[in-house]
Design a protein around this motif. Structure first.
Motif, PDB file in Angstrom:
ATOM      1  N   ASN A 110      -8.308   2.688   0.233  1.00 53.83           N
ATOM      2  CA  ASN A 110      -7.121   3.241   0.868  1.00 53.83           C
ATOM      3  C   ASN A 110      -7.143   2.769   2.317  1.00 53.83           C
ATOM      4  OD1 ASN A 110      -8.201   5.852  -1.059  1.00 53.83           O
ATOM      5  ND2 ASN A 110      -6.201   4.962  -1.427  1.00 53.83           N
ATOM      6  N   ALA A 111      -6.414   1.699   2.578  1.00 51.07           N
ATOM      7  CA  ALA A 111      -6.514   1.072   3.899  1.00 51.07           C
ATOM      8  C   ALA A 111      -5.840   1.941   4.969  1.00 51.07           C
ATOM      9  CB  ALA A 111      -5.880  -0.309   3.842  1.00 51.07           C
ATOM     10  N   HIS A 112      -6.469   1.962   6.144  1.00 49.63           N
ATOM     11  CA  HIS A 112      -6.059   2.883   7.226  1.00 49.63           C
ATOM     12  C   HIS A 112      -6.300   2.184   8.547  1.00 49.63           C
ATOM     13  CE1 HIS A 112      -5.902   6.841   9.310  1.00 49.63           C
ATOM     14  NE2 HIS A 112      -6.987   6.478   9.941  1.00 49.63           N
ATOM     15  N   THR A 113      -5.350   1.950   9.351  1.00 45.59           N
ATOM     16  CA  THR A 113      -3.936   2.221   9.242  1.00 45.59           C
ATOM     17  C   THR A 113      -3.187   1.123   9.973  1.00 45.59           C
ATOM     18  OG1 THR A 113      -2.170   3.801   9.909  1.00 45.59           O
ATOM     19  CG2 THR A 113      -4.155   3.833  11.228  1.00 45.59           C
ATOM     20  N   LEU A 114      -1.961   0.801   9.587  1.00 47.28           N
ATOM     21  CA  LEU A 114      -1.283  -0.340  10.221  1.00 47.28           C
ATOM     22  C   LEU A 114      -0.725   0.002  11.601  1.00 47.28           C
ATOM     23  CD1 LEU A 114       0.549  -1.790   7.072  1.00 47.28           C
ATOM     24  CD2 LEU A 114      -1.280  -2.916   8.360  1.00 47.28           C
ATOM     25  N   ILE A 115       0.042   1.062  11.681  1.00 50.87           N
ATOM     26  CA  ILE A 115       0.711   1.381  12.946  1.00 50.87           C
ATOM     27  C   ILE A 115       0.308   2.785  13.410  1.00 50.87           C
ATOM     28  CG2 ILE A 115       2.983   1.781  14.030  1.00 50.87           C
ATOM     29  CD1 ILE A 115       2.300  -1.216  13.502  1.00 50.87           C
ATOM     30  N   TRP A 116      -0.408   2.826  14.513  1.00 50.79           N
ATOM     31  CA  TRP A 116      -0.891   4.092  15.090  1.00 50.79           C
ATOM     32  C   TRP A 116      -0.990   3.905  16.597  1.00 50.79           C
ATOM     33  CZ3 TRP A 116      -6.589   6.184  14.914  1.00 50.79           C
ATOM     34  CH2 TRP A 116      -6.606   7.551  15.230  1.00 50.79           C
ATOM     35  N   TYR A 148      -4.334  -8.319   2.587  1.00 51.17           N
ATOM     36  CA  TYR A 148      -5.024  -7.416   1.652  1.00 51.17           C
ATOM     37  C   TYR A 148      -4.162  -6.974   0.471  1.00 51.17           C
ATOM     38  CZ  TYR A 148      -8.710  -7.672   4.994  1.00 51.17           C
ATOM     39  OH  TYR A 148      -9.701  -8.171   5.798  1.00 51.17           O
ATOM     40  N   ASP A 149      -2.971  -7.554   0.324  1.00 51.03           N
ATOM     41  CA  ASP A 149      -2.150  -7.178  -0.828  1.00 51.03           C
ATOM     42  C   ASP A 149      -2.875  -7.576  -2.112  1.00 51.03           C
ATOM     43  OD1 ASP A 149       0.124  -6.090  -2.042  1.00 51.03           O
ATOM     44  OD2 ASP A 149       0.956  -8.093  -2.384  1.00 51.03           O
ATOM     45  N   GLY A 150      -2.929  -6.650  -3.038  1.00 48.06           N
ATOM     46  CA  GLY A 150      -3.651  -6.916  -4.289  1.00 48.06           C
ATOM     47  C   GLY A 150      -5.147  -6.664  -4.162  1.00 48.06           C
ATOM     48  N   LYS A 151      -5.630  -6.469  -2.923  1.00 47.33           N
ATOM     49  CA  LYS A 151      -7.063  -6.213  -2.726  1.00 47.33           C
ATOM     50  C   LYS A 151      -7.328  -4.764  -2.352  1.00 47.33           C
ATOM     51  CE  LYS A 151      -8.246 -10.897  -1.431  1.00 47.33           C
ATOM     52  NZ  LYS A 151      -8.178 -11.824  -0.309  1.00 47.33           N
ATOM     53  N   VAL A 152      -6.360  -4.157  -1.696  1.00 50.95           N
ATOM     54  CA  VAL A 152      -6.492  -2.720  -1.432  1.00 50.95           C
ATOM     55  C   VAL A 152      -5.459  -1.984  -2.284  1.00 50.95           C
ATOM     56  CG1 VAL A 152      -7.331  -3.113   0.928  1.00 50.95           C
ATOM     57  CG2 VAL A 152      -4.891  -2.639   0.561  1.00 50.95           C
ATOM     58  N   TYR A 153      -5.743  -0.711  -2.542  1.00 54.30           N
ATOM     59  CA  TYR A 153      -4.839   0.067  -3.385  1.00 54.30           C
ATOM     60  C   TYR A 153      -3.633   0.558  -2.586  1.00 54.30           C
ATOM     61  CZ  TYR A 153      -3.209   3.695  -6.536  1.00 54.30           C
ATOM     62  OH  TYR A 153      -2.433   4.464  -7.358  1.00 54.30           O
ATOM     63  N   SER A 154      -3.888   0.946  -1.333  1.00 52.25           N
ATOM     64  CA  SER A 154      -2.813   1.561  -0.548  1.00 52.25           C
ATOM     65  C   SER A 154      -2.994   1.293   0.942  1.00 52.25           C
ATOM     66  CB  SER A 154      -2.824   3.083  -0.769  1.00 52.25           C
ATOM     67  OG  SER A 154      -4.021   3.641  -0.242  1.00 52.25           O
ATOM     68  N   TRP A 155      -1.926   1.486   1.678  1.00 52.27           N
ATOM     69  CA  TRP A 155      -1.967   1.459   3.145  1.00 52.27           C
ATOM     70  C   TRP A 155      -1.370   2.751   3.706  1.00 52.27           C
ATOM     71  CZ3 TRP A 155      -4.302  -0.952   6.915  1.00 52.27           C
ATOM     72  CH2 TRP A 155      -4.737  -2.274   6.762  1.00 52.27           C
ATOM     73  N   ASP A 156      -2.000   3.292   4.735  1.00 51.88           N
ATOM     74  CA  ASP A 156      -1.313   4.251   5.604  1.00 51.88           C
ATOM     75  C   ASP A 156      -0.508   3.361   6.543  1.00 51.88           C
ATOM     76  OD1 ASP A 156      -2.637   6.356   4.426  1.00 51.88           O
ATOM     77  OD2 ASP A 156      -4.197   6.455   5.960  1.00 51.88           O
ATOM     78  N   THR A 196       1.048  -3.053  -3.128  1.00 49.30           N
ATOM     79  CA  THR A 196       0.227  -2.028  -2.470  1.00 49.30           C
ATOM     80  C   THR A 196       1.040  -0.747  -2.300  1.00 49.30           C
ATOM     81  OG1 THR A 196      -0.813  -3.838  -1.245  1.00 49.30           O
ATOM     82  CG2 THR A 196      -1.204  -1.614  -0.424  1.00 49.30           C
ATOM     83  N   GLN A 197       0.419   0.394  -2.559  1.00 51.28           N
ATOM     84  CA  GLN A 197       1.062   1.682  -2.347  1.00 51.28           C
ATOM     85  C   GLN A 197       1.230   1.915  -0.840  1.00 51.28           C
ATOM     86  OE1 GLN A 197       1.521   4.576  -4.967  1.00 51.28           O
ATOM     87  NE2 GLN A 197       2.061   2.584  -5.784  1.00 51.28           N
TER      88      GLN A 197
END
Ligand code: XIL
Length: 371
Positions: A110-116, A148-156, A196-197
């Motif tokens: 669950n990748a964390h995080t793109l915009i913060w 990471y598309d296809g490599k991680v399940y999700s992104w915040d 990716t979710q």
């Protein structure tokens, strides 16, 4: 004997018998039940991994992680300041290691995080022109989410865009890009990462006013025809003050928008704090009265922690069709960020495993619900 204690006793007994029959001395702590196995038909069980754990420098943690968790969030190494330290420089080393480590252990990332607005690189804070800032924003999402598309399940995709009253936080993103930056971030992410979710994540967004703001934000994204798959409630709560009613109401209301709900950074603070939530820029005065459990957690507090965790997981189970994941913010107490925030150098006990990597009564309380 409570149901929880009865379950723990049965576990101990089985291990003792197994130990005797195999001729070994039974160690009750070697083989606690596996939460990911117990909850496999309900929701994912996640943890946050620090650099040492990602680099496999902590064998005891490695054992625990593989046995207990089927999802993992990088605690820091995918944040903007680490993964994108300069305009043209990306540092993917640790993120790549995390992906590889999780693949090997059958753990979804669950990748964390793109915009913060926190943990941003210094160069991005210094950008003056709106055009350059938008280029940074777009490039960052495209490059990182794309890789990471296809490599991680999700992104915040966006973290913490809201104030407590539900209005938009006056972050650098809002100031430079205006109110639509959240929708824009999701739009760019959906193009870069179609497999990716995509989630919105925040703390206190189970509280009514902030929740209303969060719902408005989600509706705005949906109205623009942009994909959002779920909402993360961080879940940095305090002993004896778990807002169960607000959490339940939030699960119901967010689900009604067609979203998955997840608890993304769960921990239960046992030390005093004069504010709630998890604004990483907020600090508090230290002092020994603020750090009472240096030599261990009294049993009474340990039991309260177990009851809080039990009540929470009971609620999550009630809504297992809506809740897709529960992630603890760390593997064990010794690693928790709450030892250093909002007061530096405290001894905190917010998780399910203690400093010796052993399951706490709270762990057995959560496990017993699935007996
Ligand atoms: C925290 C990390 O755990 C710390 O190591 C770091 O120093 C600060 O950030 N909300 C979030 C997380 O979304 O990224 C934060 O993690 C905790 C609060």
């Amino acid at each position: 004997m409570t149901q929880r204690n009865a379950f723990a006793a049965v576990c101990y007994l089985c291990l003792f018998v197994a130990g005797c029959t195999s001729g070994r001395k039974a160690t009750i702590t070697k083989e606690p039940p596996s939460l990911k196995a117990l909850y496999k038909n309900d929701f994912g069980i996640g943890t946050a991994l620090n650099t040492e754990q990602i680099e496999e420098k902590d064998p005891k943690a490695a054992e625990l992680i593989a046995r207990q968790f089927n999802m993992a969030t990088p605690e820091n190494i995918m944040k903007e300041e680490i993964i994108h330290p300069a305009w043209d420089t990306y540092n993917f080393d640790l993120a790549d290691k995390m992906v590889e480590y999780c693949k090997k252990n059958d753990i979804k990332v669950n990748a964390h995080t793109l915009i913060w607005h926190s943990q941003m690189p210094a160069f991005a804070r210094r950008i003056q022109s709106v055009d350059s800032f938008r280029t940074f924003f777009t490039n960052h999402i495209k490059t990182v989410a794309g890789r990471y598309d296809g490599k991680v399940y999700s992104w915040d995709v966006v973290n913490e865009a809201l104030n407590e009253d539900g209005t938009m936080r006056k972050s650098v993103f809002l100031q430079k890009l205006g109110d639509d930056f959240v929708t824009d971030a999701f739009r760019i992410a959906q193009e870069a990462a179609p497999h990716t979710q995509l989630y919105y994540n925040d703390y206190n967004n189970e509280q009514p006013a902030k929740r209303a703001g969060c719902i408005a934000l989600i509706k705005k994204i949906q109205a623009a025809g942009v994909r959002i798959d779920g909402v993360g409630i961080q879940g940095h709560w305090h002993l004896g003050k778990i807002p169960l009613k607000d959490i339940e109401e939030s699960i119901v209301q967010y689900s009604a928008l067609g979203l998955k709900v997840m608890f993304t950074e769960l921990d239960i603070e046992v030390l005093n704090r004069n504010f709630s939530g998890a604004d990483v820029s907020q600090t508090m005065q230290g002092g020994s009265s603020n750090n009472p459990y240096v030599n261990g957690l009294p049993d009474s507090v340990q039991q309260k922690l177990a009851s809080d965790y039990e009540a929470l997981f009971r609620l999550f189970l009630k809504y297992k069709n809506n809740v897709s994941r529960v992630t603890l913010w760390g593997v064990h107490d010794g690693q928790s960020w709450l030892n250093g925030w909002p007061v530096r150098g405290r001894t905190n006990y917010p998780l399910l495993f203690d400093r010796n990597y052993l399951p706490k009564p709270a762990f057995y309380a959560v496990a017993a619900l699935k007996k």
